[in-house]
Scaffold this active site. Structure first.
Site, PDB file in Angstrom:
ATOM      1  N   SER A  14       3.480  -9.349  25.948  1.00 28.12           N
ATOM      2  CA  SER A  14       3.151 -10.674  25.412  1.00 28.12           C
ATOM      3  C   SER A  14       4.103 -11.743  25.928  1.00 28.12           C
ATOM      4  O   SER A  14       5.310 -11.529  26.065  1.00 28.12           O
ATOM      5  CB  SER A  14       3.217 -10.648  23.879  1.00 28.12           C
ATOM      6  OG  SER A  14       3.081 -11.954  23.350  1.00 28.12           O
ATOM      7  N   LYS A  70      -5.878  -9.035  12.646  1.00 25.88           N
ATOM      8  CA  LYS A  70      -6.208 -10.420  12.301  1.00 25.88           C
ATOM      9  C   LYS A  70      -7.097 -10.530  11.058  1.00 25.88           C
ATOM     10  O   LYS A  70      -7.085 -11.562  10.377  1.00 25.88           O
ATOM     11  CB  LYS A  70      -6.880 -11.121  13.492  1.00 25.88           C
ATOM     12  CG  LYS A  70      -5.932 -11.353  14.652  1.00 25.88           C
ATOM     13  CD  LYS A  70      -6.598 -12.101  15.781  1.00 25.88           C
ATOM     14  CE  LYS A  70      -5.619 -12.351  16.910  1.00 25.88           C
ATOM     15  NZ  LYS A  70      -6.209 -13.159  18.003  1.00 25.88           N
ATOM     16  N   ASP A 106      -6.090 -19.709  16.901  1.00 20.23           N
ATOM     17  CA  ASP A 106      -6.927 -19.262  18.017  1.00 20.23           C
ATOM     18  C   ASP A 106      -8.125 -20.189  18.220  1.00 20.23           C
ATOM     19  O   ASP A 106      -8.525 -20.479  19.343  1.00 20.23           O
ATOM     20  CB  ASP A 106      -7.448 -17.840  17.769  1.00 20.23           C
ATOM     21  CG  ASP A 106      -6.399 -16.777  18.005  1.00 20.23           C
ATOM     22  OD1 ASP A 106      -5.449 -17.030  18.782  1.00 20.23           O
ATOM     23  OD2 ASP A 106      -6.525 -15.687  17.424  1.00 20.23           O
ATOM     24  N   ALA A 134     -10.309 -12.241  17.020  1.00 17.62           N
ATOM     25  CA  ALA A 134     -10.303 -13.262  18.069  1.00 17.62           C
ATOM     26  C   ALA A 134     -11.710 -13.777  18.310  1.00 17.62           C
ATOM     27  O   ALA A 134     -11.923 -14.974  18.528  1.00 17.62           O
ATOM     28  CB  ALA A 134      -9.703 -12.696  19.350  1.00 17.62           C
TER      29      ALA A 134
END
Length: 279
Positions: A14, A70, A106, A134
């Site tokens: 990342s 998430k 996002d 996402a």
């Protein structure tokens, strides 16, 4: 000293630590950004509550959340910002004295990236692959941008149906269709978005068959490591306008930085930081 971080799986590549720490340094802030990789640490998904409790006990100001947490994190939070409620997924958590608040950056990250990278892109009939956390954010962004017809494809058709049902409650005028990935014919759409991990260094390959992608279509990917995924490489070879995942990564990181630190990030400076090799 401000403490921040990212929890997820397969996240050691990342760019988030570099982006957040460089921006903090530019603003004269002392900030550390820790990667909590469940794969590296040998943790099961069930360890999520304990990991969050540990970050809170260690005085973190907040943290980012990525695959596969998430949506799983939602019941573990004290409140949700309107962005997270709209999307039904969280990628940023602010830790304050009154509890943990989930946000979603996002959605705005992809929206801004699309507007900058594919201005005028035809949103008549869009195919999105991926109905996870996402994918939920990307779908809301696409509809907010004016997508008229959105097809949601996922390996888990029930997940695609659930997302389509949620989106229809927010955008009743749009046509939203859930399908199985195996039923997708890419040539039928004005644009295609990959909102799955397919194409990442750890998950190489394209999320759909690419043989019948047409030059007139635009193709976007939210993966940014590598920037040139199999899907984008194939699309570019056919002359398609393309959008890689860097814009979404940078824009969402800038807003997450603000949520966690309370300081507005310089997006252009973060874009410059993203372009600097870290290894």
């Amino acid at each position: 000293m401000l403490r921040s971080g990212l929890i997820g799986r397969a996240i050691l590549a990342s760019r988030s630590p570099w982006l957040h720490e460089q921006e903090a340094r530019a603003q004269g802030l002392s900030l550390t950004y820790e990667l909590v990789d469940f794969d590296q640490r040998g943790l099961s998904d069930d360890a999520l509550p304990e990991v969050i409790a540990d970050l809170t006990a260690r005085g973190f100001s907040g943290f980012n959340v990525t695959y596969p947490f998430k949506q799983a994190i939602l019941p573990l939070l004290d409140s949700l910002d309107v962005s997270a409620s709209l999307v039904g997924a969280v990628n940023t958590v602010a830790i304050r004295a009154d509890g943990l608040t989930g946000h979603n950056t996002d959605m705005s990250g992809f929206r801004e990236s699309f507007a900058r990278g594919l201005p005028g892109g035809d949103l008549t009939n869009v195919l999105q692959i991926g109905a996870g956390g996402a994918g939920s954010a990307v779908a809301v962004a696409l509809l907010a941008l004016g997508t008229e017809s959105l097809t949601i494809a996922d390996l888990d058709r029930d997940k695609a149906r659930d997302l389509a049902r949620h989106l229809a409650s927010i955008y009743p005028a749009a046509r939203i269709t859930p399908v199985a990935v195996s039923d997708v014919l890419p040539s039928q759409y004005s644009g295609i978005v990959n909102a799955t991990p397919a194409g990442m260094a750890k998950s190489p390959g394209a999320p759909i068959a690419t043989a019948d992608i047409r030059p007139a279509q635009w193709v976007a990917d939210i993966v940014y490591f590598p920037l040139e995924t199999s899907l984008l490489s194939e699309a570019r070879s056919k002359g398609c306008p393309t959008l890689d995942g860097s814009g979404m990564a940078i824009n969402q990181a800038a807003l997450a930085f603000e949520i966690i630190t309370g300081r507005t990030a310089d997006v252009d400076r973060m874009r410059e930081s993203f372009a600097v090799p870290t290894a």
